[in-house]
Write an enzyme that holds these catalytic residues in place. Structure first.
Site, PDB file in Angstrom:
ATOM      1  N   CYS A  54       0.777  -1.202  -0.053  1.00 50.69           N
ATOM      2  CA  CYS A  54       0.033  -0.247  -0.051  1.00 50.69           C
ATOM      3  C   CYS A  54       0.863   1.257   0.126  1.00 50.69           C
ATOM      4  O   CYS A  54       0.738   2.002  -0.880  1.00 50.69           O
ATOM      5  CB  CYS A  54      -0.934  -0.121   1.292  1.00 50.69           C
ATOM      6  SG  CYS A  54      -0.233  -0.711   2.920  1.00 50.69           S
TER       7      CYS A  54
HETATM    8  N1  LIG Z   1      -4.394  -4.859   5.052  1.00 49.15           N
HETATM    9  C1  LIG Z   1      -3.680  -3.849   3.941  1.00 49.15           C
HETATM   10  O1  LIG Z   1      -4.170  -2.633   3.933  1.00 49.15           O
HETATM   11  C2  LIG Z   1      -2.801  -4.255   2.925  1.00 49.15           C
HETATM   12  C3  LIG Z   1      -2.427  -3.838   2.140  1.00 49.15           C
HETATM   13  C4  LIG Z   1      -1.613  -4.450   0.975  1.00 49.15           C
HETATM   14  C5  LIG Z   1      -0.950  -5.745   1.123  1.00 49.15           C
HETATM   15  N2  LIG Z   1      -1.489  -6.207   2.547  1.00 49.15           N
HETATM   16  C6  LIG Z   1      -0.907  -7.740   2.394  1.00 49.15           C
HETATM   17  O2  LIG Z   1      -2.080  -8.489   2.176  1.00 49.15           O
HETATM   18  C7  LIG Z   1      -1.954  -9.699   3.028  1.00 49.15           C
HETATM   19  C8  LIG Z   1      -3.088 -10.044   3.776  1.00 49.15           C
HETATM   20  O3  LIG Z   1      -3.075  -8.734   4.618  1.00 49.15           O
HETATM   21  P1  LIG Z   1      -4.645  -8.735   5.328  1.00 49.15           P
HETATM   22  O4  LIG Z   1      -4.523  -7.277   5.874  1.00 49.15           O
HETATM   23  O5  LIG Z   1      -5.769  -9.159   4.598  1.00 49.15           O
HETATM   24  O6  LIG Z   1      -4.470  -9.805   6.665  1.00 49.15           O
HETATM   25  P2  LIG Z   1      -5.252 -10.430   7.715  1.00 49.15           P
HETATM   26  O7  LIG Z   1      -6.516  -9.297   7.892  1.00 49.15           O
HETATM   27  O8  LIG Z   1      -4.519 -10.632   8.771  1.00 49.15           O
HETATM   28  O9  LIG Z   1      -5.825 -11.835   7.055  1.00 49.15           O
HETATM   29  C9  LIG Z   1      -4.901 -12.819   6.851  1.00 49.15           C
HETATM   30  C10 LIG Z   1      -5.687 -13.811   6.112  1.00 49.15           C
HETATM   31  O10 LIG Z   1      -4.753 -15.203   5.842  1.00 49.15           O
HETATM   32  C11 LIG Z   1      -5.373 -16.242   6.358  1.00 49.15           C
HETATM   33  N3  LIG Z   1      -4.018 -17.034   6.904  1.00 49.15           N
HETATM   34  C12 LIG Z   1      -3.245 -16.610   7.850  1.00 49.15           C
HETATM   35  N4  LIG Z   1      -2.178 -17.753   8.033  1.00 49.15           N
HETATM   36  C13 LIG Z   1      -2.315 -18.629   6.802  1.00 49.15           C
HETATM   37  C14 LIG Z   1      -1.712 -19.682   6.468  1.00 49.15           C
HETATM   38  N5  LIG Z   1      -0.396 -20.111   6.988  1.00 49.15           N
HETATM   39  N6  LIG Z   1      -1.920 -20.409   5.320  1.00 49.15           N
HETATM   40  C15 LIG Z   1      -3.646 -19.965   4.896  1.00 49.15           C
HETATM   41  N7  LIG Z   1      -4.192 -18.984   5.137  1.00 49.15           N
HETATM   42  C16 LIG Z   1      -3.471 -18.253   6.170  1.00 49.15           C
HETATM   43  C17 LIG Z   1      -6.275 -16.075   7.738  1.00 49.15           C
HETATM   44  O11 LIG Z   1      -7.180 -16.941   7.805  1.00 49.15           O
HETATM   45  P3  LIG Z   1      -7.070 -18.279   8.559  1.00 49.15           P
HETATM   46  O12 LIG Z   1      -5.857 -18.060   9.692  1.00 49.15           O
HETATM   47  O13 LIG Z   1      -8.509 -18.506   9.077  1.00 49.15           O
HETATM   48  O14 LIG Z   1      -6.478 -19.241   7.473  1.00 49.15           O
HETATM   49  C18 LIG Z   1      -6.968 -14.603   7.129  1.00 49.15           C
HETATM   50  O15 LIG Z   1      -7.979 -14.913   6.162  1.00 49.15           O
HETATM   51  C19 LIG Z   1      -0.657  -9.622   3.838  1.00 49.15           C
HETATM   52  O16 LIG Z   1       0.502  -9.987   3.331  1.00 49.15           O
HETATM   53  C20 LIG Z   1      -0.444  -8.046   3.889  1.00 49.15           C
HETATM   54  O17 LIG Z   1       0.946  -7.421   4.388  1.00 49.15           O
HETATM   55  C21 LIG Z   1      -2.244  -6.001   3.303  1.00 49.15           C
END
Ligand SMILES: NC(=O)c1ccc[n+]([C@@H]2O[C@H](COP(=O)([O-])OP(=O)(O)OC[C@H]3O[C@@H](n4cnc5c(N)ncnc54)[C@H](OP(=O)(O)O)[C@@H]3O)[C@@H](O)[C@H]2O)c1
Length: 342
Positions: free
Chosen positions: A150
């Protein structure tokens, strides 16, 4: 119809993918994973999606099921796509990774910043950095996309016209950035609690944040050689939004900066150069895939203001923009709705 799967469907970027894809006429979400919510219906967990995904249920990640999809989004913490991407690519499934797993070209540098060995260095050669305003043609041919972070999206789009034109000193770049709390994901963490994050603001990662090497790499690609950047992120009491204030020192006779920005982005559907003198607000991009920019000058210093929604142009919207390009669809397909207001 393009059948897609989402790994990590319960996180903020996962549910944002679902919201946006519900309006995409050419995409059907056929699989969505969550280990902790396996068996739960999507609409039971996210009532905002009732009526859109009534037959879809969270399930454990399964390589066979995901490998039957045309494309899989990874909306997971770093390291997860490393483990699965290779197998999916072998099955002919295209991979669009929202995490940082394939953003840095150097596996050793990735290991230093993420504190673990790179899990798929053999795939780095073919991963394409998914910033369409820079790499549109490569994205069209790609099987594996690293969706930019982001902060990196807001910062690179702001500096792009200036570095391409050679107008600013590449050794004196300063990016002062603010993010809403969804940037930290949906997992429970003390700094994200209402009583900790509201009515307050703080910097973090001032000594070195994981997005720093990614931004340096991207700006170096634009400039043609390494740049020096100071990047300080801040946590602000907003739910969504990134605001980047970017500074650069003029090193050449400035042309009309407003015209420079307008011409560079004239054909970019998701970059809006605001009229001269504007101050873009994060709320003007809430829920949409647009980056709004304004350029100002104070003496020898150029100031660019850049705003995006961290969950849309900063993650899930940009991921869909990449999917549209990869599958030969109009780039804006499914991403045309205006921002929420207020
Ligand atoms: N939030 C932002 O603004 C943003 C912006 C750009 C990029 N990102 C990137 O996008 C990614 C997701 O971000 P987020 O904010 O959506 O994260 P989040 O809210 O923490 O969600 C993470 C998701 O991944 C799943 N997960 C966690 N560990 C896992 C594993 N070992 N195997 C399979 N599934 C797994 C979790 O579900 P379960 O644990 O139930 O499986 C959950 O659905 C991250 O890498 C982050 O750096 C985020």
């Amino acid at each position: 119809m393009i059948n897609v799967g989402i790994v990590g469907g319960t996180g903020y970027t996962g549910v944002e993918l679902l919201r946006l894809l519900s309006q995409h006429p050419d995409v059907s979400v056929e699989a969505i994973t969550s280990r902790s919510e396996a068996g739960v219906k999507v609409a039971d967990m996210y009532p905002n999606l009732r009526g859109h995904y009534d037959r879809l249920t969270f399930s454990e990640p399964d390589a066979e099921q995901l490998g039957a999809m045309d494309a899989v989004f990874f909306a997971t913490p770093h390291g997860v796509a490393h483990a699965l991407a290779g197998e999916l690519l072998e099955k002919g499934t295209r991979v669009i990774d929202l995490s940082a797993d394939f953003r840095l070209r150097d596996a050793d540098e990735w290991s230093q910043w993420y504190g673990q060995p790179h899990g798929a260095p053999g795939l780095l050669g073919e991963a394409v950095y998914g910033l369409p305003e820079m790499h549109r043609d490569a994205i069209r041919q790609a099987r594996l996309i690293a969706v930019p972070g982001c902060y990196p999206t807001a910062v690179q789009l702001g500096y792009l016209p200036l570095l391409e034109a050679g107008l600013i000193n590449p050794e004196q770049l300063i990016a002062d950035c603010k993010s809403g709390v969804t940037g930290a994901g949906r997992g429970a963490k003390v700094p994200s609690l209402l009583a900790e994050a509201s009515e307050s603001m703080k910097a973090y990662g001032a000594g070195g944040h994981r997005h720093l090497p990614e931004i340096r790499q991207g700006l170096g690609d634009i400039h043609g050689q390494a740049v020096k950047l100071t990047f300080v992120p801040h946590l602000t009491p907003m739910i969504r939004g990134i605001h980047a204030t970017l500074y650069g020192q003029l090193n050449a006779d400035p042309q009309d900066l407003q015209v420079l920005f307008e011409q560079r982005y004239a054909n970019e559907p998701f970059v809006d150069v605001m009229p001269a003198g504007s101050h873009p607000e994060t709320r003007s991009v809430k829920g949409i895939n647009t980056c709004r920019l304004a350029v100002h000058r104070q003496g020898n210093t150029i100031i660019v203001l850049s705003v995006i929604d961290n969950l849309v142009k900063g993650a899930s919207g940009q991921a869909i923009q990449n999917l549209n390009l990869m599958f030969g669809l109009p780039e804006t397909r499914g991403l045309e709705a205006p921002a929420l207001m207020p």
